[in-house]
Scaffold this motif. Structure first.
Motif, PDB file in Angstrom:
ATOM      1  N   THR A 259       0.839  -1.206   0.000  1.00  0.00           N
ATOM      2  CA  THR A 259       0.000   0.000   0.000  1.00  0.00           C
ATOM      3  C   THR A 259       0.868   1.248   0.000  1.00  0.00           C
ATOM      4  O   THR A 259       2.096   1.185   0.142  1.00  0.00           O
ATOM      5  CB  THR A 259      -0.875   0.036   1.264  1.00  0.00           C
ATOM      6  OG1 THR A 259       0.009   0.089   2.398  1.00  0.00           O
ATOM      7  CG2 THR A 259      -1.766  -1.191   1.380  1.00  0.00           C
TER       8      THR A 259
ATOM      9  N   SER B 221      -7.033   9.334   2.695  1.00  0.00           N
ATOM     10  CA  SER B 221      -7.576   7.989   2.444  1.00  0.00           C
ATOM     11  C   SER B 221      -6.644   7.166   1.548  1.00  0.00           C
ATOM     12  O   SER B 221      -6.784   5.940   1.455  1.00  0.00           O
ATOM     13  CB  SER B 221      -8.950   8.097   1.789  1.00  0.00           C
ATOM     14  OG  SER B 221      -8.815   8.683   0.512  1.00  0.00           O
ATOM     15  N   PHE B 222      -5.690   7.827   0.888  1.00  0.00           N
ATOM     16  CA  PHE B 222      -4.752   7.106   0.019  1.00  0.00           C
ATOM     17  C   PHE B 222      -3.849   6.147   0.783  1.00  0.00           C
ATOM     18  O   PHE B 222      -3.254   5.255   0.180  1.00  0.00           O
ATOM     19  CB  PHE B 222      -3.867   8.101  -0.758  1.00  0.00           C
ATOM     20  CG  PHE B 222      -4.465   8.531  -2.065  1.00  0.00           C
ATOM     21  CD1 PHE B 222      -5.507   9.439  -2.093  1.00  0.00           C
ATOM     22  CD2 PHE B 222      -3.995   8.026  -3.262  1.00  0.00           C
ATOM     23  CE1 PHE B 222      -6.062   9.836  -3.299  1.00  0.00           C
ATOM     24  CE2 PHE B 222      -4.547   8.408  -4.473  1.00  0.00           C
ATOM     25  CZ  PHE B 222      -5.588   9.314  -4.492  1.00  0.00           C
TER      26      PHE B 222
ATOM     27  N   ASP C 285      -4.352   3.604   2.422  1.00  0.00           N
ATOM     28  CA  ASP C 285      -4.691   2.185   2.266  1.00  0.00           C
ATOM     29  C   ASP C 285      -4.708   1.728   0.816  1.00  0.00           C
ATOM     30  O   ASP C 285      -4.939   0.551   0.543  1.00  0.00           O
ATOM     31  CB  ASP C 285      -6.083   1.913   2.876  1.00  0.00           C
ATOM     32  CG  ASP C 285      -6.081   2.146   4.369  1.00  0.00           C
ATOM     33  OD1 ASP C 285      -5.025   1.899   4.989  1.00  0.00           O
ATOM     34  OD2 ASP C 285      -7.106   2.591   4.909  1.00  0.00           O
ATOM     35  N   ARG C 286      -4.501   2.638  -0.118  1.00  0.00           N
ATOM     36  CA  ARG C 286      -4.554   2.253  -1.530  1.00  0.00           C
ATOM     37  C   ARG C 286      -3.307   1.451  -1.896  1.00  0.00           C
ATOM     38  O   ARG C 286      -2.216   1.695  -1.384  1.00  0.00           O
ATOM     39  CB  ARG C 286      -4.620   3.512  -2.410  1.00  0.00           C
ATOM     40  CG  ARG C 286      -5.889   4.317  -2.224  1.00  0.00           C
ATOM     41  CD  ARG C 286      -6.992   3.851  -3.161  1.00  0.00           C
ATOM     42  NE  ARG C 286      -6.687   4.201  -4.550  1.00  0.00           N
ATOM     43  CZ  ARG C 286      -7.001   5.381  -5.097  1.00  0.00           C
ATOM     44  NH1 ARG C 286      -7.613   6.314  -4.398  1.00  0.00           N
ATOM     45  NH2 ARG C 286      -6.714   5.617  -6.357  1.00  0.00           N
ATOM     46  N   THR C 287      -3.497   0.484  -2.791  1.00  0.00           N
ATOM     47  CA  THR C 287      -2.352  -0.279  -3.283  1.00  0.00           C
ATOM     48  C   THR C 287      -1.553   0.613  -4.234  1.00  0.00           C
ATOM     49  O   THR C 287      -2.146   1.265  -5.116  1.00  0.00           O
ATOM     50  CB  THR C 287      -2.846  -1.530  -4.038  1.00  0.00           C
ATOM     51  OG1 THR C 287      -3.713  -2.247  -3.156  1.00  0.00           O
ATOM     52  CG2 THR C 287      -1.697  -2.417  -4.437  1.00  0.00           C
TER      53      THR C 287
ATOM     54  N   GLU D 270      -2.141   0.601  -7.968  1.00  0.00           N
ATOM     55  CA  GLU D 270      -3.406   1.109  -8.527  1.00  0.00           C
ATOM     56  C   GLU D 270      -3.352   2.604  -8.808  1.00  0.00           C
ATOM     57  O   GLU D 270      -4.263   3.142  -9.437  1.00  0.00           O
ATOM     58  CB  GLU D 270      -4.552   0.878  -7.522  1.00  0.00           C
ATOM     59  CG  GLU D 270      -4.954  -0.566  -7.360  1.00  0.00           C
ATOM     60  CD  GLU D 270      -5.921  -0.734  -6.191  1.00  0.00           C
ATOM     61  OE1 GLU D 270      -6.297   0.283  -5.565  1.00  0.00           O
ATOM     62  OE2 GLU D 270      -6.274  -1.885  -5.911  1.00  0.00           O
ATOM     63  N   LEU D 271      -2.324   3.288  -8.325  1.00  0.00           N
ATOM     64  CA  LEU D 271      -2.288   4.740  -8.480  1.00  0.00           C
ATOM     65  C   LEU D 271      -1.994   5.130  -9.920  1.00  0.00           C
ATOM     66  O   LEU D 271      -1.295   4.408 -10.632  1.00  0.00           O
ATOM     67  CB  LEU D 271      -1.200   5.334  -7.577  1.00  0.00           C
ATOM     68  CG  LEU D 271      -1.262   5.022  -6.081  1.00  0.00           C
ATOM     69  CD1 LEU D 271      -0.125   5.740  -5.365  1.00  0.00           C
ATOM     70  CD2 LEU D 271      -2.599   5.428  -5.491  1.00  0.00           C
TER      71      LEU D 271
ATOM     72  N   GLU E 208      -0.395  10.379  -9.381  1.00  0.00           N
ATOM     73  CA  GLU E 208      -0.587  10.064  -7.954  1.00  0.00           C
ATOM     74  C   GLU E 208       0.629   9.331  -7.399  1.00  0.00           C
ATOM     75  O   GLU E 208       1.092   9.605  -6.289  1.00  0.00           O
ATOM     76  CB  GLU E 208      -1.836   9.191  -7.768  1.00  0.00           C
ATOM     77  CG  GLU E 208      -3.136   9.942  -7.995  1.00  0.00           C
ATOM     78  CD  GLU E 208      -4.342   9.002  -8.167  1.00  0.00           C
ATOM     79  OE1 GLU E 208      -5.465   9.504  -8.110  1.00  0.00           O
ATOM     80  OE2 GLU E 208      -4.137   7.775  -8.367  1.00  0.00           O
TER      81      GLU E 208
END
Lengths: 233, 262
Positions: A92, A121-122, A124-126, A129-130, A134
Protein backbone atom coordinates in the motif's frame (compact mmCIF):
# COMPACT_ATOMS: atom_id res chain seq x y z
CA UNK A 1 24.67 27.51 -0.45
CA UNK A 2 22.98 24.13 -0.41
CA UNK A 3 25.37 22.40 -2.81
CA UNK A 4 28.79 23.48 -4.04
CA UNK A 5 30.88 21.80 -6.71
CA UNK A 6 34.63 22.36 -6.89
CA UNK A 7 36.55 20.98 -9.87
CA UNK A 8 34.24 17.99 -10.03
CA UNK A 9 34.97 15.49 -12.79
CA UNK A 10 32.93 12.41 -13.64
CA UNK A 11 34.17 9.97 -16.22
CA UNK A 12 32.22 7.50 -18.30
CA UNK A 13 32.84 3.79 -18.68
CA UNK A 14 35.43 4.31 -21.42
CA UNK A 15 37.32 7.04 -19.59
CA UNK A 16 35.67 9.97 -21.39
CA UNK A 17 34.61 12.95 -19.32
CA UNK A 18 30.88 12.85 -18.68
CA UNK A 19 30.84 15.91 -16.48
CA UNK A 20 33.34 18.59 -15.59
CA UNK A 21 32.18 21.33 -13.23
CA UNK A 22 34.87 23.77 -12.13
CA UNK A 23 32.90 25.90 -9.74
CA UNK A 24 29.18 25.83 -9.12
CA UNK A 25 27.24 27.20 -6.14
CA UNK A 26 23.57 26.34 -5.82
CA UNK A 27 21.42 28.62 -3.63
CA UNK A 28 19.96 27.29 -0.37
CA UNK A 29 16.43 28.24 -1.27
CA UNK A 30 13.96 28.26 -4.13
CA UNK A 31 13.74 26.11 -7.25
CA UNK A 32 17.03 25.58 -9.04
CA UNK A 33 16.31 24.12 -12.46
CA UNK A 34 19.08 22.24 -14.24
CA UNK A 35 18.41 22.24 -17.97
CA UNK A 36 20.23 21.06 -21.04
CA UNK A 37 19.99 18.56 -23.87
CA UNK A 38 19.85 14.85 -23.09
CA UNK A 39 23.24 13.40 -22.29
CA UNK A 40 24.54 16.74 -20.99
CA UNK A 41 25.14 15.33 -17.50
CA UNK A 42 22.06 16.74 -15.70
CA UNK A 43 21.10 13.51 -13.94
CA UNK A 44 24.72 12.80 -13.09
CA UNK A 45 25.00 16.21 -11.43
CA UNK A 46 21.92 15.39 -9.36
CA UNK A 47 23.11 11.91 -8.43
CA UNK A 48 26.39 13.39 -7.19
CA UNK A 49 24.38 15.33 -4.59
CA UNK A 50 23.24 12.23 -2.68
CA UNK A 51 26.22 10.06 -3.59
CA UNK A 52 24.40 7.64 -5.83
CA UNK A 53 27.50 8.50 -7.84
CA UNK A 54 30.86 9.81 -6.70
CA UNK A 55 33.20 12.05 -8.69
CA UNK A 56 36.58 10.76 -9.81
CA UNK A 57 37.99 14.17 -8.92
CA UNK A 58 36.89 17.22 -6.99
CA UNK A 59 34.67 17.98 -4.02
CA UNK A 60 30.91 18.27 -3.63
CA UNK A 61 29.72 20.09 -0.51
CA UNK A 62 26.34 20.11 1.21
CA UNK A 63 25.80 23.15 3.45
CA UNK A 64 29.54 23.72 3.37
CA UNK A 65 30.57 20.18 4.39
CA UNK A 66 32.29 17.86 1.98
CA UNK A 67 30.01 14.91 1.21
CA UNK A 68 32.82 12.55 2.08
CA UNK A 69 32.72 13.89 5.66
CA UNK A 70 29.04 13.05 6.04
CA UNK A 71 27.85 9.48 6.60
CA UNK A 72 26.33 8.43 3.29
CA UNK A 73 23.11 7.05 4.79
CA UNK A 74 22.69 10.19 6.88
CA UNK A 75 23.31 12.33 3.78
CA UNK A 76 20.67 10.48 1.78
CA UNK A 77 18.11 11.01 4.53
CA UNK A 78 18.95 14.71 4.52
CA UNK A 79 18.72 14.96 0.71
CA UNK A 80 15.54 13.39 -0.66
CA UNK A 81 15.31 12.21 -4.25
CA UNK A 82 12.44 11.75 -6.68
CA UNK A 83 13.20 9.82 -9.85
CA UNK A 84 12.04 10.14 -13.44
CA UNK A 85 9.68 7.15 -13.30
CA UNK A 86 7.67 6.89 -10.11
CA UNK A 87 9.06 3.87 -8.25
CA UNK A 88 6.28 1.95 -6.53
CA UNK A 89 7.28 -0.58 -3.91
CA UNK A 90 5.01 -3.56 -3.32
CA UNK A 91 2.06 -3.01 -0.99
CA UNK A 92 0.00 0.00 0.00
CA UNK A 93 0.88 3.67 -0.03
CA UNK A 94 1.44 3.33 3.72
CA UNK A 95 3.88 0.44 3.13
CA UNK A 96 5.69 2.64 0.64
CA UNK A 97 6.05 5.52 3.09
CA UNK A 98 7.22 3.15 5.81
CA UNK A 99 10.13 2.05 3.62
CA UNK A 100 11.66 5.39 4.57
CA UNK A 101 10.78 5.01 8.26
CA UNK A 102 9.41 1.73 9.62
CA UNK A 103 8.11 3.55 12.70
CA UNK A 104 5.95 6.01 10.75
CA UNK A 105 2.36 6.03 12.03
CA UNK A 106 -0.85 6.53 10.07
CA UNK A 107 -1.41 10.08 11.33
CA UNK A 108 2.05 11.18 10.20
CA UNK A 109 1.52 9.42 6.87
CA UNK A 110 -1.76 11.29 6.37
CA UNK A 111 -0.05 14.64 7.00
CA UNK A 112 2.68 13.80 4.45
CA UNK A 113 0.08 12.84 1.86
CA UNK A 114 -1.72 16.15 2.40
CA UNK A 115 1.56 18.00 1.86
CA UNK A 116 1.64 16.60 -1.67
CA UNK A 117 -2.08 17.13 -2.26
CA UNK A 118 -3.22 13.53 -1.81
CA UNK A 119 -6.23 12.70 0.34
CA UNK A 120 -5.35 10.88 3.61
CA UNK A 121 -7.58 7.99 2.44
CA UNK A 122 -4.75 7.11 0.02
CA UNK A 123 -2.79 5.43 2.83
CA UNK A 124 -4.69 2.18 2.27
CA UNK A 125 -4.55 2.25 -1.53
CA UNK A 126 -2.35 -0.28 -3.28
CA UNK A 127 0.57 1.55 -4.85
CA UNK A 128 0.13 -0.30 -8.15
CA UNK A 129 -3.41 1.11 -8.53
CA UNK A 130 -2.29 4.74 -8.48
CA UNK A 131 -2.15 6.82 -11.65
CA UNK A 132 1.27 8.04 -12.75
CA UNK A 133 0.72 11.47 -11.23
CA UNK A 134 -0.59 10.06 -7.95
CA UNK A 135 2.31 7.62 -7.76
CA UNK A 136 4.81 10.42 -8.33
CA UNK A 137 3.19 12.46 -5.55
CA UNK A 138 3.42 9.40 -3.30
CA UNK A 139 7.13 9.27 -4.17
CA UNK A 140 7.52 12.90 -3.15
CA UNK A 141 5.71 12.17 0.13
CA UNK A 142 8.01 9.17 0.63
CA UNK A 143 11.04 11.37 0.09
CA UNK A 144 9.65 13.79 2.69
CA UNK A 145 9.32 11.07 5.36
CA UNK A 146 12.94 11.52 6.44
CA UNK A 147 12.37 15.27 6.82
CA UNK A 148 15.06 16.19 4.29
CA UNK A 149 16.78 19.58 4.05
CA UNK A 150 16.76 19.54 0.24
CA UNK A 151 15.03 17.63 -2.57
CA UNK A 152 16.48 16.34 -5.83
CA UNK A 153 13.94 15.82 -8.62
CA UNK A 154 15.17 14.08 -11.75
CA UNK A 155 12.75 14.88 -14.59
CA UNK A 156 9.87 13.99 -12.27
CA UNK A 157 7.15 14.82 -14.79
CA UNK A 158 8.59 13.31 -17.96
CA UNK A 159 6.18 10.36 -17.89
CA UNK A 160 3.12 12.42 -16.88
CA UNK A 161 0.34 14.13 -18.81
CA UNK A 162 0.18 17.98 -18.81
CA UNK A 163 -2.39 18.19 -16.02
CA UNK A 164 -0.47 15.85 -13.68
CA UNK A 165 2.70 17.72 -14.62
CA UNK A 166 1.20 21.03 -13.48
CA UNK A 167 0.04 19.45 -10.24
CA UNK A 168 3.53 18.17 -9.46
CA UNK A 169 5.09 21.53 -10.40
CA UNK A 170 2.68 23.33 -8.06
CA UNK A 171 3.32 20.89 -5.21
CA UNK A 172 7.07 21.39 -5.65
CA UNK A 173 6.68 25.18 -5.73
CA UNK A 174 4.63 24.97 -2.52
CA UNK A 175 7.49 23.03 -0.92
CA UNK A 176 10.05 25.64 -1.98
CA UNK A 177 7.75 28.39 -0.66
CA UNK A 178 7.79 26.54 2.67
CA UNK A 179 11.60 26.74 2.69
CA UNK A 180 12.68 23.51 0.98
CA UNK A 181 15.38 24.04 -1.66
CA UNK A 182 14.76 21.87 -4.74
CA UNK A 183 17.09 20.92 -7.59
CA UNK A 184 14.89 20.04 -10.54
CA UNK A 185 16.28 18.48 -13.69
CA UNK A 186 14.42 18.93 -16.97
CA UNK A 187 15.21 19.19 -20.66
CA UNK A 188 12.06 21.28 -21.18
CA UNK A 189 12.67 25.04 -21.15
CA UNK A 190 8.92 25.75 -21.03
CA UNK A 191 8.81 23.95 -17.69
CA UNK A 192 11.90 25.85 -16.59
CA UNK A 193 10.19 29.13 -17.41
CA UNK A 194 7.18 28.14 -15.29
CA UNK A 195 9.02 27.12 -12.13
CA UNK A 196 12.66 28.23 -11.97
CA UNK A 197 13.99 30.76 -9.50
CA UNK A 198 17.55 29.92 -10.55
CA UNK A 199 18.83 28.16 -13.67
CA UNK A 200 21.91 26.10 -14.49
CA UNK A 201 22.32 25.03 -18.11
CA UNK A 202 24.61 22.10 -18.87
CA UNK A 203 25.92 21.48 -22.37
CA UNK A 204 28.25 18.54 -23.04
CA UNK A 205 29.01 18.03 -19.37
CA UNK A 206 29.92 21.66 -18.67
CA UNK A 207 28.07 24.55 -17.07
CA UNK A 208 27.23 26.74 -20.05
CA UNK A 209 25.05 29.18 -18.16
CA UNK A 210 24.01 30.04 -14.63
CA UNK A 211 21.48 32.73 -13.76
CA UNK A 212 17.84 33.51 -14.42
CA UNK A 213 15.52 31.73 -16.83
CA UNK A 214 15.03 34.94 -18.82
CA UNK A 215 18.80 35.35 -19.08
CA UNK A 216 19.19 31.85 -20.49
CA UNK A 217 16.44 32.41 -23.06
CA UNK A 218 18.22 35.58 -24.21
CA UNK A 219 21.65 33.96 -24.41
CA UNK A 220 23.36 33.97 -27.80
CA UNK A 221 26.15 31.59 -26.79
CA UNK A 222 26.23 29.12 -29.73
CA UNK A 223 25.81 25.87 -27.70
CA UNK A 224 22.88 27.32 -25.76
CA UNK A 225 21.31 28.85 -28.86
CA UNK A 226 21.48 25.47 -30.61
CA UNK A 227 19.83 23.80 -27.61
CA UNK A 228 17.11 26.45 -27.38
CA UNK A 229 16.45 26.15 -31.10
CA UNK A 230 15.58 22.45 -30.62
CA UNK A 231 12.91 23.25 -28.05
CA UNK A 232 9.27 23.24 -29.23
CA UNK A 233 8.02 26.82 -29.34
CA UNK B 1 24.25 -61.19 -10.18
CA UNK B 2 23.81 -59.85 -13.69
CA UNK B 3 25.84 -56.80 -14.42
CA UNK B 4 25.50 -54.55 -17.39
CA UNK B 5 28.93 -54.93 -18.92
CA UNK B 6 29.20 -52.62 -21.88
CA UNK B 7 31.37 -54.28 -24.47
CA UNK B 8 33.26 -52.35 -27.08
CA UNK B 9 30.75 -53.61 -29.60
CA UNK B 10 27.98 -52.26 -27.35
CA UNK B 11 29.64 -48.86 -27.18
CA UNK B 12 29.94 -48.74 -30.95
CA UNK B 13 26.30 -49.78 -31.21
CA UNK B 14 25.31 -46.85 -28.97
CA UNK B 15 27.06 -44.57 -31.46
CA UNK B 16 24.33 -45.55 -33.93
CA UNK B 17 22.09 -43.17 -31.98
CA UNK B 18 24.63 -40.40 -32.49
CA UNK B 19 24.37 -41.18 -36.19
CA UNK B 20 20.61 -40.70 -35.90
CA UNK B 21 21.20 -37.28 -34.32
CA UNK B 22 23.62 -36.31 -37.09
CA UNK B 23 21.19 -37.44 -39.78
CA UNK B 24 18.39 -35.43 -38.19
CA UNK B 25 20.59 -32.36 -37.96
CA UNK B 26 21.57 -32.69 -41.63
CA UNK B 27 18.04 -33.31 -42.89
CA UNK B 28 16.63 -30.40 -40.88
CA UNK B 29 19.59 -28.18 -41.83
CA UNK B 30 20.37 -27.43 -38.18
CA UNK B 31 24.07 -27.20 -38.96
CA UNK B 32 24.91 -29.07 -35.76
CA UNK B 33 26.64 -32.08 -37.34
CA UNK B 34 30.15 -30.90 -36.63
CA UNK B 35 29.21 -29.94 -33.07
CA UNK B 36 27.66 -33.34 -32.44
CA UNK B 37 30.70 -35.18 -33.78
CA UNK B 38 33.04 -32.96 -31.81
CA UNK B 39 31.01 -33.42 -28.60
CA UNK B 40 30.96 -37.19 -29.09
CA UNK B 41 34.67 -37.52 -29.72
CA UNK B 42 35.58 -35.05 -27.00
CA UNK B 43 33.39 -36.68 -24.35
CA UNK B 44 34.80 -40.11 -25.17
CA UNK B 45 38.40 -38.88 -24.97
CA UNK B 46 37.70 -36.96 -21.75
CA UNK B 47 36.00 -39.92 -20.13
CA UNK B 48 38.75 -42.34 -21.15
CA UNK B 49 41.35 -39.93 -19.84
CA UNK B 50 39.51 -39.31 -16.57
CA UNK B 51 38.77 -43.02 -16.24
CA UNK B 52 42.45 -43.87 -16.58
CA UNK B 53 43.50 -41.31 -13.98
CA UNK B 54 40.61 -42.20 -11.68
CA UNK B 55 41.52 -45.87 -11.83
CA UNK B 56 44.91 -44.89 -10.52
CA UNK B 57 43.72 -42.30 -7.97
CA UNK B 58 41.05 -44.40 -6.32
CA UNK B 59 43.03 -47.61 -6.40
CA UNK B 60 42.84 -48.94 -2.81
CA UNK B 61 46.63 -49.43 -3.01
CA UNK B 62 47.15 -45.68 -3.41
CA UNK B 63 47.16 -43.30 -0.41
CA UNK B 64 43.89 -41.45 0.18
CA UNK B 65 45.66 -38.13 -0.21
CA UNK B 66 45.56 -38.60 -3.98
CA UNK B 67 41.77 -38.71 -3.85
CA UNK B 68 41.68 -35.57 -1.71
CA UNK B 69 43.96 -33.90 -4.24
CA UNK B 70 41.49 -34.83 -6.96
CA UNK B 71 38.65 -33.31 -4.90
CA UNK B 72 40.56 -30.06 -4.47
CA UNK B 73 41.24 -29.93 -8.21
CA UNK B 74 37.51 -30.36 -8.86
CA UNK B 75 36.68 -27.46 -6.52
CA UNK B 76 39.26 -25.26 -8.24
CA UNK B 77 37.94 -26.14 -11.68
CA UNK B 78 34.35 -25.46 -10.57
CA UNK B 79 35.44 -22.08 -9.18
CA UNK B 80 36.96 -21.13 -12.53
CA UNK B 81 33.79 -22.16 -14.38
CA UNK B 82 31.69 -19.97 -12.05
CA UNK B 83 34.05 -17.03 -12.60
CA UNK B 84 33.86 -17.40 -16.39
CA UNK B 85 30.07 -17.54 -16.53
CA UNK B 86 29.52 -14.39 -14.48
CA UNK B 87 32.13 -11.91 -15.69
CA UNK B 88 30.22 -8.84 -14.39
CA UNK B 89 30.84 -9.61 -10.75
CA UNK B 90 34.15 -8.40 -9.32
CA UNK B 91 36.37 -10.79 -7.33
CA UNK B 92 34.10 -13.78 -7.74
CA UNK B 93 36.70 -16.55 -7.85
CA UNK B 94 37.48 -16.57 -4.09
CA UNK B 95 33.76 -16.46 -3.28
CA UNK B 96 32.98 -19.29 -5.71
CA UNK B 97 35.80 -21.39 -4.25
CA UNK B 98 34.59 -20.64 -0.74
CA UNK B 99 30.96 -21.50 -1.48
CA UNK B 100 31.67 -24.71 -3.36
CA UNK B 101 34.49 -25.74 -1.03
CA UNK B 102 32.33 -25.10 2.05
CA UNK B 103 29.43 -27.13 0.69
CA UNK B 104 31.69 -29.99 -0.36
CA UNK B 105 33.51 -29.88 2.99
CA UNK B 106 30.36 -29.86 5.11
CA UNK B 107 28.66 -32.65 3.19
CA UNK B 108 31.76 -34.84 3.09
CA UNK B 109 32.25 -34.42 6.85
CA UNK B 110 28.62 -35.49 7.35
CA UNK B 111 28.88 -38.46 4.97
CA UNK B 112 32.12 -39.85 6.31
CA UNK B 113 31.85 -38.56 9.88
CA UNK B 114 28.51 -40.28 10.36
CA UNK B 115 29.65 -43.32 8.44
CA UNK B 116 27.00 -43.03 5.71
CA UNK B 117 29.64 -44.32 3.33
CA UNK B 118 33.08 -45.74 4.13
CA UNK B 119 35.89 -43.26 3.54
CA UNK B 120 37.73 -44.66 0.53
CA UNK B 121 38.91 -43.25 -2.76
CA UNK B 122 36.14 -44.99 -4.65
CA UNK B 123 33.46 -43.29 -2.46
CA UNK B 124 35.18 -39.95 -1.85
CA UNK B 125 35.86 -38.95 -5.46
CA UNK B 126 32.45 -39.71 -7.02
CA UNK B 127 30.49 -38.33 -4.04
CA UNK B 128 32.56 -35.15 -3.96
CA UNK B 129 32.14 -34.92 -7.73
CA UNK B 130 28.37 -35.01 -7.42
CA UNK B 131 28.32 -32.40 -4.63
CA UNK B 132 30.73 -30.12 -6.45
CA UNK B 133 29.02 -30.49 -9.83
CA UNK B 134 25.59 -29.71 -8.46
CA UNK B 135 26.94 -26.90 -6.27
CA UNK B 136 28.69 -25.43 -9.28
CA UNK B 137 25.45 -25.31 -11.25
CA UNK B 138 23.57 -23.82 -8.31
CA UNK B 139 26.32 -21.25 -7.83
CA UNK B 140 26.25 -20.12 -11.44
CA UNK B 141 22.44 -19.99 -11.37
CA UNK B 142 22.40 -18.00 -8.12
CA UNK B 143 25.05 -15.54 -9.28
CA UNK B 144 23.39 -15.00 -12.66
CA UNK B 145 20.00 -14.56 -11.03
CA UNK B 146 21.32 -11.95 -8.57
CA UNK B 147 22.91 -9.93 -11.37
CA UNK B 148 19.74 -10.09 -13.50
CA UNK B 149 17.56 -9.21 -10.53
CA UNK B 150 19.58 -6.06 -9.76
CA UNK B 151 19.77 -5.12 -13.40
CA UNK B 152 15.99 -5.41 -13.82
CA UNK B 153 15.17 -3.69 -10.55
CA UNK B 154 17.90 -1.08 -10.47
CA UNK B 155 15.37 1.77 -10.12
CA UNK B 156 13.76 0.13 -7.10
CA UNK B 157 17.09 -0.59 -5.42
CA UNK B 158 18.33 2.96 -6.00
CA UNK B 159 15.03 4.41 -4.78
CA UNK B 160 15.54 2.51 -1.52
CA UNK B 161 19.17 3.63 -1.28
CA UNK B 162 18.02 7.21 -1.86
CA UNK B 163 15.78 6.87 1.21
CA UNK B 164 18.86 6.19 3.29
CA UNK B 165 18.55 2.42 3.40
CA UNK B 166 21.80 0.48 3.60
CA UNK B 167 22.77 -1.72 0.67
CA UNK B 168 21.78 -4.83 2.61
CA UNK B 169 18.34 -3.40 3.38
CA UNK B 170 17.85 -2.19 -0.18
CA UNK B 171 18.85 -5.55 -1.64
CA UNK B 172 17.13 -7.91 0.80
CA UNK B 173 13.96 -8.73 -1.13
CA UNK B 174 15.85 -9.02 -4.43
CA UNK B 175 18.35 -11.46 -2.94
CA UNK B 176 15.53 -13.49 -1.47
CA UNK B 177 13.86 -13.69 -4.86
CA UNK B 178 17.13 -14.69 -6.56
CA UNK B 179 17.81 -17.38 -3.99
CA UNK B 180 14.33 -18.79 -4.38
CA UNK B 181 14.83 -19.01 -8.14
CA UNK B 182 18.22 -20.68 -7.72
CA UNK B 183 16.95 -23.32 -5.29
CA UNK B 184 13.68 -24.15 -7.00
CA UNK B 185 15.10 -26.52 -9.66
CA UNK B 186 16.83 -28.68 -7.04
CA UNK B 187 13.71 -28.80 -4.88
CA UNK B 188 11.58 -29.69 -7.88
CA UNK B 189 14.05 -32.41 -8.86
CA UNK B 190 13.94 -33.82 -5.35
CA UNK B 191 10.14 -33.84 -5.44
CA UNK B 192 9.87 -35.53 -8.83
CA UNK B 193 12.57 -38.07 -8.22
CA UNK B 194 11.49 -41.65 -8.90
CA UNK B 195 8.22 -40.51 -10.47
CA UNK B 196 9.60 -38.81 -13.52
CA UNK B 197 13.15 -39.98 -13.74
CA UNK B 198 15.60 -42.21 -11.95
CA UNK B 199 18.61 -40.22 -10.86
CA UNK B 200 22.08 -40.99 -12.16
CA UNK B 201 23.53 -42.79 -9.16
CA UNK B 202 20.53 -45.08 -8.84
CA UNK B 203 20.42 -45.79 -12.55
CA UNK B 204 24.10 -46.64 -12.42
CA UNK B 205 23.72 -48.94 -9.43
CA UNK B 206 20.74 -50.76 -10.90
CA UNK B 207 22.55 -51.14 -14.24
CA UNK B 208 25.51 -52.50 -12.30
CA UNK B 209 23.24 -55.16 -10.81
CA UNK B 210 22.76 -53.79 -7.29
CA UNK B 211 19.46 -54.60 -5.54
CA UNK B 212 17.02 -51.69 -6.22
CA UNK B 213 16.25 -51.24 -2.50
CA UNK B 214 19.94 -50.85 -1.76
CA UNK B 215 20.20 -48.47 -4.73
CA UNK B 216 17.34 -46.40 -3.29
CA UNK B 217 19.10 -46.09 0.06
CA UNK B 218 22.28 -44.88 -1.58
CA UNK B 219 20.38 -42.56 -3.87
CA UNK B 220 18.31 -41.03 -1.04
CA UNK B 221 21.44 -40.31 0.99
CA UNK B 222 23.10 -38.71 -2.05
CA UNK B 223 20.03 -36.70 -2.94
CA UNK B 224 19.73 -35.16 0.52
CA UNK B 225 23.41 -34.37 0.48
CA UNK B 226 23.05 -32.67 -2.88
CA UNK B 227 20.02 -30.70 -1.70
CA UNK B 228 22.00 -29.61 1.35
CA UNK B 229 25.11 -28.65 -0.57
CA UNK B 230 23.13 -26.84 -3.26
CA UNK B 231 21.22 -24.85 -0.63
CA UNK B 232 24.48 -23.99 1.14
CA UNK B 233 26.36 -22.88 -1.95
CA UNK B 234 23.42 -20.96 -3.38
CA UNK B 235 22.95 -19.08 -0.11
CA UNK B 236 26.63 -18.26 0.38
CA UNK B 237 26.81 -17.21 -3.24
CA UNK B 238 23.66 -15.07 -3.24
CA UNK B 239 24.66 -13.17 -0.12
CA UNK B 240 28.26 -12.82 -1.27
CA UNK B 241 27.36 -11.63 -4.77
CA UNK B 242 24.77 -9.28 -3.26
CA UNK B 243 27.55 -7.61 -1.28
CA UNK B 244 29.94 -7.46 -4.22
CA UNK B 245 27.46 -5.54 -6.37
CA UNK B 246 27.58 -2.59 -3.97
CA UNK B 247 30.42 -0.30 -3.05
CA UNK B 248 31.25 0.17 0.62
CA UNK B 249 29.45 3.52 0.48
CA UNK B 250 26.19 1.86 -0.55
CA UNK B 251 26.15 2.48 -4.29
CA UNK B 252 25.00 -0.14 -6.76
CA UNK B 253 27.80 -0.74 -9.27
CA UNK B 254 27.25 -0.49 -13.03
CA UNK B 255 26.00 -3.76 -14.49
CA UNK B 256 26.47 -3.39 -18.24
CA UNK B 257 24.80 -6.05 -20.30
CA UNK B 258 27.34 -8.38 -21.86
CA UNK B 259 27.64 -7.89 -25.63
CA UNK B 260 24.83 -9.67 -27.47
CA UNK B 261 25.94 -13.03 -28.76
CA UNK B 262 25.07 -13.61 -32.37
Amino acid sequence: MVFEFDNVVMSGANGTKRLSVANLRLPAGGMTVIVGPSGAGKSTLLRLCNRLEVPVEGIVRFHGRSLTDIGVLQLRRAVGMVFQEPVRFAGTVFDNLREADPDLDVAAAAILLQRVGLDPSFVDRTADELSGGEAQRMCIARALVTDPEALLMDEPTSSLDPSATRTIENQALALTAAGMPILWVTHDTAQMNRIASHVVCLINGRVAYEGTAAGLMASDEPGIAAYLAEQPS
Amino acid sequence: MTTADVTTVGLIASLLLVAVAITLSASQRLGLERDIIWATVRSLVQLLFVGAILAFVIDPEQPLILSWGWVIAMVAFAGVVVRRRTPEIPALLPLGLLAIGAAAGVTLVVVFGLGVFPLEGRTLVPLAGMMIGNSMNATVLAARRVVDEFREHRAEVEARLALGQSSSQASRRHLRSALRTALTPQIETTKAVGLVFLPGAMTGLILAGVDPIEAVRVQAAIMYLILGSVATTATVMTLGVGKRLFTTDHRLIDLPRPAERS
